[in-house]
Design a protein around this motif. Structure first.
Motif: not given
Lengths: 349, 273
Positions: A175-176, A179, A182-183, A309-315
């Motif tokens: 979820a945001p 994110r 992680r930021a 850690e996986r790359i969270r791809r664009s929707p």
């Protein structure tokens, strides 16, 4: 049940349990960047509180402890998790609010030692150095379980608990909120400059992580029926760090792999090996060394862990939109500051 | 010092998006900023120039709340934000970039932008589990807007790369794009053109003019006077931590003090570098 299956189900239980513990530490360290060197303290609080809320009134049990409410599973487990979260709130307001990573780590490791000494020496709290024992086996009466059938049963229960907690963690980290955590991990100051109230998020992360620690600890005392200070020496924190670093910081699947490799295969499996003749207990020490070496090797050669850690791809729904909308790229926009009338800009290096 | 009345009246406040009065800051006895007073006009591009060590970056750090001033006051719109924490100032609509790009390295380019919007529902535990639909809709809308911004800034193809893998110039663009994504009213750019090749300088200059056209107020620290001359409406000269002069660059060239402090070498020796 043969001894072999007893061992297997014990290993399975610890796999699930350390998966839960790893998820808790991972949201604090892997996602938010909080070096919680007191993590095992949160595990212990969860374990003790689960124990004392599950044990009956202490009169006549030969032990001294607080509460003694005799509550059933899983209410006592939930209380263990919440007690651990409450400790996290306290720690966050004392230490996290003011200190940055390295200083915070030092304060937390001190806190872990203080907590250890208090619980180890102040008997009326959790029975001191003897710890709690004879904690009732959860649901054993309800399902009419014997001592033998309880082991596989509770390994399965811990699997269900782990699955639920994985699902919850998966939702949070994707979820945001995840994110933003992680930021903060990547750059506290930039996150703050982006309008994120960093402390609020760190506090949230501490509370969630501590809840996982507490539940993981609670399961341990429910499984074995006892818990005492030898089970949570402050150094144990680093075994859980090893789990998440070997498995893959920031990846929930990696944590399960880490729990399998470090906790199950390296820490618990060798305990079932026959002792080296003439050197009882040697295996245990070699074990600890192997974990240390493995940790160093991983940090040196594969710091991202076995499962990075996986790359969270664009929707996908957005990326596949018609070309006219957003696909048309690459060509840089025409320079608006055209060199018209000012060739000087072009000449600059 | 804090009780000194601000020089701006309420009428003037509408005109200025950002103002500071007599800011002072010293580091272990060394005065980095010793009385910076200036206003940033709304909807314009203002340059903050001055020789090295004039305190430009310190001023930007104070204005964005990343550093506390020893004394002085600052206002965003008509709100006194003196010594506010940076995240609160950011929520008022003031975003900044950094002189040395500070991308969120472990996040992808797209995620760097998605972090920026304020008050996202998906940042609350309650909403994640009890209002998943709303969280998802908002997330998709944000992602779409982020992809449009990335497209504008030529970073679309890199959307799923980790930000730490970008080149220096791409990171500069990402910083600005991330700031824009937060939909700020005021943008502080700390040397957006530093270490950037000439073609990219033109592009970034173009982006900044576009932002002005959209009504954004911009304050940029800039060394390249050609850029300042081309795109900035207003110039503030800092020297030795004080405001030396303000006005249009062409007017400032006539100011002997400014010329001596900063412009002299540039004017006599041609373009810097």
């Amino acid at each position: 049940m043969s001894a072999f299956w007893y061992y297997v189900f014990t290993l399975v239980f610890f796999l699930f349990d350390y998966f839960i513990l790893a998820m808790g530490l991972n949201i604090q360290y892997g996602e938010t960047g909080i070096l919680n060197f007191a993590y095992i303290g949160f595990v212990a609080i969860g374990s003790y509180v689960t124990g004392v809320t599950s044990l009956p009134n202490s009169v006549g049990t030969g032990q001294q402890y607080i509460l003694g409410w005799g509550l059933p599973f899983p209410i006592n487990l939930l209380l263990g998790g919440l007690a651990s979260s409450a400790l996290a709130v306290l720690v966050a307001f004392i230490a996290l609010r003011r200190l940055r990573t390295d200083y915070l780590a030092v304060v937390l490791i001190s806190l872990s030692l203080v907590l250890y000494d208090v619980i180890n020496n102040y008997v009326p709290l959790f029975n001191g150095a003897d710890g709690l024992y004879n904690v009732p086996e959860p649901l054993a009466g309800f399902f009419k379980l014997t001592t033998n059938s309880f082991i596989p049963f509770f390994a399965a229960v811990s699997g269900v608990v782990a699955l639920i907690m994985w699902w919850v963690m998966h939702r949070i980290t994707n979820a945001p909120l995840g994110r933003t955590l992680r930021a903060i991990r990547d750059d506290v100051e930039v996150s703050s400059a982006l309008g994120k109230g960093v402390f609020r998020y760190q506090l949230t992360s501490m509370i969630i992580g501590a809840f996982y620690a507490g539940v993981g600890g609670g399961l341990i005392i429910q499984f074995g029926g006892s818990f005492n200070p030898t089970a949570w020496l402050p150094g144990e924190t680093f075994v859980i760090f090893a789990v998440i670093i070997v498995g893959g910081v920031g990846n929930n699947v990696g944590l399960l792999v880490g729990a399998l490799l470090v906790e199950t295969l390296l820490i618990h499996l060798p305990a079932f090996l026959p002792a080296i003749p003439g050197h009882p207990g040697l295996i245990e020490y070699i074990d600890t060394m192997v974990v240390g070496v493995l940790l160093m090797v991983m940090l040196w050669f594969r710091p991202q862990g076995v499962v990075p850690e996986r790359i969270r791809r664009s929707p996908i729904s957005l990326v596949k939109r018609p070309a006219s909308a957003i696909i048309d790229v690459a060509a840089p926009t025409e320079p608006v500051v055209a060199p018209v009338g000012n060739p000087a800009i072009q000449e600059l290096p | 010092m804090t009780d000194t009345p601000s020089p701006t009246t309420s009428d003037e406040r509408d005109e200025f998006a950002l103002s500071c009065h007599d800011l002072k800051k010293s580091f272990q006895g060394v005065m980095a900023v010793s009385g910076a007073t200036f206003e940033v006009p709304r909807g314009m591009i203002t340059a903050l120039i001055g020789p090295n060590g004039a305190g430009k970056t310190t001023v930007v750090n104070i204005l964005s709340g990343m550093m506390r001033s020893d004394s002085g006051r600052m206002m965003v719109d008509s709100t006194d934000v003196t010594n506010w924490e940076s995240y609160k100032i950011a929520r008022l609509g003031l975003m900044r970039t950094f002189q040395l790009s500070r991308e969120l390295g472990g996040l992808t380019v797209l995620e760097n932008l998605l972090v920026a919007p304020q008050h996202q529902s998906g940042e609350s535990l309650f909403n994640i589990f009890f209002r998943p639909g709303r969280t998802k809709r908002e997330e998709l809308a944000n992602a779409q807007r982020a992809l449009e911004i990335l497209n504008t800034y030529g970073l679309y193809e890199l959307r799923d790369s980790r930000a730490r893998e970008l080149s220096g110039g791409q990171k500069k663009l990402l910083e600005i794009a991330r700031g824009i994504m937060a939909a700020p009213k005021i943008l502080l750019l700390d040397e957006p053109m530093a270490g950037v090749n000439p073609a990219l300088i033109d592009r970034i200059g173009g982006y900044i003019l576009d932002l002005k056209a959209q009504g954004m107020t911009i304050l940029m620290v800039e060394h390249n006077l050609n850029v300042v001359e081309k795109i900035c409406d207003h110039v503030i000269v800092l020297a030795e931590g004080r405001t030396l002069a303000t006005g249009r660059l062409s007017d400032l060239r006539a100011n002997a003090e400014v010329v001596q402090a900063y412009l002299g070498e540039v004017i006599s020796a041609g373009p810097a570098h």
